[in-house]
Write a protein that holds these residues in place. Structure first.
Motif, short mmCIF file in Angstrom:
data_model
loop_
_atom_site.label_atom_id
_atom_site.label_comp_id
_atom_site.label_asym_id
_atom_site.label_seq_id
_atom_site.Cartn_x
_atom_site.Cartn_y
_atom_site.Cartn_z
N UNK A 106 38.24 33.13 45.08
CA UNK A 106 37.42 32.75 46.16
C UNK A 106 37.87 32.23 47.13
N UNK A 107 38.27 30.71 46.92
CA UNK A 107 38.76 29.35 47.89
C UNK A 107 40.17 30.11 47.86
N UNK A 108 40.44 30.92 48.19
CA UNK A 108 42.30 31.00 48.62
C UNK A 108 43.53 30.40 47.27
N UNK A 109 42.93 30.10 46.74
CA UNK A 109 44.17 29.46 45.37
C UNK A 109 44.44 30.43 44.97
N UNK A 110 45.90 30.53 44.34
CA UNK A 110 47.07 31.37 43.71
C UNK A 110 46.79 30.79 42.18
N UNK A 111 45.43 32.09 41.57
CA UNK A 111 45.50 32.24 40.04
C UNK A 111 45.47 32.68 38.77
#
Length: 444
Positions: free
Chosen positions: A40-45
């Motif tokens: 949700x914070x825009x990090x690629x997970x």
């Protein structure tokens, strides 16, 4: 718990992808929650589920994450081709090693990756209670544990797998239970030391007697006495008629006094240290009686440990064995064979057993030094590789002895002495030079 881990991951990520290895229970549920927050914070997970079954906590987090668009993969991915962050959320405190598949393969995958490894609660493969590592384990660069630390994170050999440790508050309510096991708190040690009276003259700063030093090992008594002086003892007397010991005293520490053997040794001393460098068997005669009968507080170290006959003590006692000495003493006291490897594999249990058999406070030396009494155990946080040199144990004995002579009780003197000894070693390591034990005595 997830928010606490996200804070640490965000600090070290530096734009890299985050791979999360999640097991079937609540630890895996924390991993899925971490993935959701980062997504949700825009990090690629990249979320990897390692088990077919799902506990209720994990299932709830999975449903929420999938609704929010987190992609979930089953099993391990191929080896990573570039730098990343790997989050170990496989197994928490409820799972005891050794590991089975698929976690053995996952540990190998994580350790082989070019990655910063972050462990959730504890690295997979270590025992949270004992610090044992009976097989492969994740070598974490950072570990985030929750509310209170776990003993295994600070005990050898597991402490080498923990990396930088964060203890994160997650709002758990303390039910008022008191643990018999704790960490030595630096602020607590500072309070103990600051409470010692400064002493208007040397007689008020405590007089320590040291029974130590033999031909071939004369320096041990000198190092012990030098550390005691640096720890604030007003007077230190070495008990030895050996000319080599006396020559070392004159050459290196003329502030130390020397006297021959008497009964009782150094009658005016407030406390004793018995054993550093006392390798001559004839000079150790009568030590069992001294342990059982002398009312003064005393530190027993090195060769003198083999002269302890049982739990009868004349006064407060602190024993300072390394693992091999602890094994010999346990074998002698219990009648069962112990090895240094066994002691290292169960350091808290070994120290507790020694305390029970000897009636003493036991300082089991080594990385993550363990201090054990009849009803409590403490683990030291300070120390480092600068202490891995000959004579530093003699300095520890003198340091604890000085604190006894200055008025601290045996438990407090042992905990404070171990902590200060470790901090002195850290100071030497920061200077980046080949430090030796006499440097350590001065660093105290």
């Amino acid at each position: 718990a997830a928010l606490a881990c996200v804070a640490v991951i965000t600090r070290v990520r530096d734009g890299r992808h985050v791979h999360l290895l999640c097991g079937p229970g609540n630890n895996g549920g924390d991993g899925v929650a971490i993935a959701r927050i980062l997504h949700l914070r825009g990090v690629s997970v990249h979320l990897h589920l390692l088990a077919e079954r799902c506990g209720p906590g994990l299932a709830e987090q999975l449903a929420l994450a999938e609704r929010l668009g987190v992609a979930v993969q089953r099993g391990l991915p191929p080896p990573l081709l570039g730098p990343a962050v790997v989050v170990d959320a496989m197994l928490g405190t409820g799972a005891a090693p050794p590991l089975r598949e698929p976690y053995l393969a996952a540990v190998a995958w994580a350790n082989a990756a070019e990655a910063t490894r972050v462990a959730v609660d504890l690295p997979t493969g270590i025992d949270a209670d004992t610090g044992a590592v009976p097989g492969p384990a994740v070598r974490a660069d950072l570990t985030v544990t929750f509310e209170r630390s776990k003993p295994g994170l600070h005990l050898t050999p597991a402490r080498a797998f923990v990396g930088e440790l964060t203890v994160a508050s997650i709002g758990l309510v303390d039910a008022g239970a008191t643990s018999r096991l704790r960490l030595i708190a630096p602020a607590e040690v500072r309070a103990w030391i600051c409470a010692l009276p400064p002493g208007a003259h040397k007689g008020q700063r405590g007089h320590l007697g040291v029974l130590g030093g033999s031909a071939g090992t004369p320096g041990a008594a000198v190092l012990c006495g030098a550390a005691a002086l640096r720890a604030g003892a007003g007077l230190v007397t070495i008990v030895s008629s050996d000319p080599e010991v006396q020559a070392q005293l004159i050459a290196h520490r003329p502030e130390l006094m020397v006297t021959g053997r008497a009964d009782p040794p150094v009658p005016r001393a407030d406390a004793l240290v018995v054993g550093p460098g006392l390798t001559n068997e004839l000079e150790r005669r009568g030590l069992a009686g001294l342990y059982a009968d002398d009312p003064r507080p005393a530190v027993w170290d090195a060769s003198a440990l083999g002269e302890i006959a049982g739990a009868e003590v004349g006064g407060p006692r602190v024993l300072t064995p390394h693992p091999a000495e602890a094994a010999r003493l346990l074998s002698l006291q219990t009648g069962e064979p112990w090895t240094a490897q066994q002691v290292q594999g169960q350091r808290v249990a070994a120290a507790r057993a020694l305390a029970a058999y000897t009636g003493a406070i036991v300082v089991l030396k080594g990385e993550g030094t363990v201090i054990a009494g009849a009803d409590r155990v403490a683990i030291a946080l300070s120390g480092g590789p600068a202490l891995a040199t000959a004579g530093t144990g003699d300095c520890l004995a003198g340091l604890i002895g000085a604190l006894l002579a200055r008025g601290l009780d045996a438990w407090t003197a042992a905990c404070a002495g171990v902590h200060l000894h470790g901090v002195a070693g850290e100071l030497l390591a920061a200077e980046r030079r080949g430090a030796v034990a006499l440097d350590l005595a001065d660093a105290i």
